[in-house]
Write a protein that holds these residues in place. Structure first.
Motif, short mmCIF file in Angstrom:
data_model
loop_
_atom_site.label_atom_id
_atom_site.label_comp_id
_atom_site.label_asym_id
_atom_site.label_seq_id
_atom_site.Cartn_x
_atom_site.Cartn_y
_atom_site.Cartn_z
N TRP A 101 0.78 -1.39 -0.26
CA TRP A 101 -0.09 0.07 0.08
C TRP A 101 0.75 1.09 -0.01
N VAL A 102 0.30 2.29 -0.25
CA VAL A 102 0.91 3.74 -0.30
C VAL A 102 0.04 4.35 0.89
N ASP A 103 0.87 5.10 1.79
CA ASP A 103 0.58 5.72 3.03
C ASP A 103 0.99 7.31 2.93
N GLY A 104 0.25 7.95 2.55
CA GLY A 104 0.57 9.57 2.37
C GLY A 104 1.00 10.24 3.78
N THR A 105 1.02 9.75 4.91
CA THR A 105 1.27 10.56 5.88
C THR A 105 2.88 10.52 5.94
N ASP A 106 3.69 9.60 5.51
CA ASP A 106 5.10 9.94 5.29
C ASP A 106 5.63 10.15 4.07
N GLY A 107 5.05 10.84 3.26
CA GLY A 107 5.34 11.30 1.93
C GLY A 107 5.06 10.39 0.71
N GLY A 108 4.23 9.41 1.13
CA GLY A 108 3.63 8.64 -0.06
C GLY A 108 4.33 7.56 -0.50
N ALA A 109 5.27 6.82 0.34
CA ALA A 109 6.10 5.91 0.12
C ALA A 109 5.24 4.59 -0.13
N LEU A 110 5.95 3.70 -0.93
CA LEU A 110 5.41 2.14 -0.88
C LEU A 110 5.56 1.49 0.15
N HIS A 111 4.87 0.73 0.75
CA HIS A 111 4.97 -0.04 2.06
C HIS A 111 4.56 -1.57 1.79
N LEU A 112 5.31 -2.55 2.52
CA LEU A 112 4.93 -3.91 2.59
C LEU A 112 4.71 -4.41 3.77
N GLY A 113 3.77 -5.08 4.07
CA GLY A 113 3.66 -5.51 5.48
C GLY A 113 2.90 -6.95 5.50
N GLN A 114 3.14 -7.52 6.72
CA GLN A 114 2.87 -9.03 7.07
C GLN A 114 1.89 -9.02 8.17
N GLY A 115 1.04 -9.90 8.35
CA GLY A 115 0.19 -10.51 9.05
C GLY A 115 -0.42 -11.69 9.14
N ARG A 116 -0.86 -12.10 10.33
CA ARG A 116 -1.47 -13.46 10.36
C ARG A 116 -2.90 -13.63 9.99
N LEU A 117 -3.39 -14.03 9.09
CA LEU A 117 -5.00 -14.18 8.96
C LEU A 117 -5.73 -15.29 9.91
N ASP A 118 -6.61 -14.63 10.72
CA ASP A 118 -7.49 -15.31 11.62
C ASP A 118 -8.86 -15.32 10.93
N LEU A 119 -9.37 -16.30 10.24
CA LEU A 119 -10.82 -16.12 9.64
C LEU A 119 -11.75 -16.29 10.70
N ASN A 120 -11.56 -16.79 11.64
CA ASN A 120 -12.63 -17.11 12.95
C ASN A 120 -13.10 -15.84 13.18
#
Length: 356
Positions: A101-120
């Motif tokens: 994603w792009v977050d404009g709060t820090d100048g519009g940089a491209l970001h990569l993130g990781q998390g664990r999916l909990d479908l329940n």
């Protein structure tokens, strides 16, 4: 109002056919979304889909749509927002999901993130930023596509953000394809010691990235005025943007072709007029055996599904289907079923099957 009526009529029809000289397809809607960008097919069934405004959703096989909590805050403007979603190679065990994603709060940089999916709980757990472009800004073209390689490393496209020159600056993340460890740090063995995350450079707007069955990496990118490209990606290569292109500047001024400067790696296929490629898969499934070994591309401006036959060092378009809508992304499941994601408001997730 007109768009609502058209969508209602399409929903009543439920399916429509797309004709081509060689293969006839039937498309069945599964769900309707707001400006979706990318999707991933879950091994247990169902889908994860990103919407550009910042929503991550789960879609069941029956078409039920639920919001997944815990997605990052994004800046939704122009060509940027929430972009790709990808499952970790060990997803069945770890549940790890990656987002760009792009977050404009820090100048519009491209970001990569990781998390664990909990479908329940319908949420991403412990989601965190694991990589951020080292240069922010630009008007668009974030690239932002993820592919995991046979080496289990993460490959990430980073667009030039319509700036051009950063694509040739080695220590600038923009205009590159990067090779990272799953934790977002530079992978070992990358070709540029002074820029340890960079795999290749000289890219404009790479919106498709996939590996074939032999382990070769393919990427497509949008050209300027003409010159959309399909590239075979090899470590350390420079693909020339903005110094060479098969297209022209938006003003109409010339850009030298690749063959005028052979030190740059030329595309194996190019499209003028443009197709505006978006999304790409390598197909080796059982549902369409005649397509095995092909790349399948979505087309935005062309409103098309495009099949490209590839060889060791060759690529050419073989078939094209008029989809009647801009196509944003494609995916396939373990059975070789193909799914297509339309672009824009009231866009549909479609299942493609063989027509009679």
């Amino acid at each position: 109002m007109i768009k609502t009526v058209i969508s209602a009529i399409a929903a009543l029809l439920c399916t429509y056919s797309i004709a081509t000289a060689q293969t006839r397809l039937v498309s069945k809607p599964i769900a309707t979304l707001d400006r979706p960008w990318a999707m991933a097919v879950l091994p247990q069934g169902g889908f994860l889909v990103t919407e550009k405004a910042g929503r991550l959703v789960h879609i069941s096989d029956a078409g039920e749509v639920h919001t997944i909590a815990g997605a990052p805050r994004v800046t939704d403007y122009g060509q940027v927002g929430l972009h790709d979603v990808a499952l970790a190679p060990d997803f069945k065990a770890s549940g790890d999901v990656y987002l760009t994603w792009v977050d404009g709060t820090d100048g519009g940089a491209l970001h990569l993130g990781q998390g664990r999916l909990d479908l329940n709980a319908m949420q991403l757990v412990d989601f965190r930023v694991i990589w951020r472009a080292n240069s922010a800004g630009g008007r668009g073209h974030p690239g932002a596509m993820i592919a995991f390689g046979p080496d289990r490393h993460l490959y990430l496209t980073s667009g030039d953000r319509q700036l051009g020159s950063p694509a040739q600056v080695l220590d600038d993340s923009r205009g590159k394809i990067l090779r990272l460890k799953p934790d977002g740090t530079p992978a070992t063995g990358n070709p540029f010691p002074s820029a340890p995350e960079v795999w290749t450079l000289g890219h404009r707007n790479p919106y498709g990235l996939t590996f074939d069955s032999t382990g070769k990496l393919w990427s497509h990118e949008m050209g300027p005025r003409g010159g959309d490209e399909l590239n075979l990606i090899a470590a350390g290569e420079n693909y020339g943007w903005p110094l060479v292109s098969e297209g022209r500047k938006y003003s109409g001024l010339n850009i030298p072709d690749h063959d005028t400067q052979p030190q740059f790696t030329a595309p194996l296929a190019e499209w003028t007029p443009i197709i505006a490629p978006a999304g790409m898969i390598y197909y080796d499934g059982a549902a369409f055996p005649e397509w095995q070994g092909s790349l399948m591309l979505g087309g935005l401006a062309s409103e098309a599904l495009i099949r490209v036959e590839i060889g060791e060092t060759s690529a050419r378009e073989i078939e094209r289907w008029n989809m009647g809508r801009r196509i944003r992304d494609l995916a396939t499941d373990a059975q070789g079923q193909i799914y297509v994601l339309e672009d824009g408001d009231e866009a549909r997730l479609l299942h493609l099957s063989r027509g009679q």
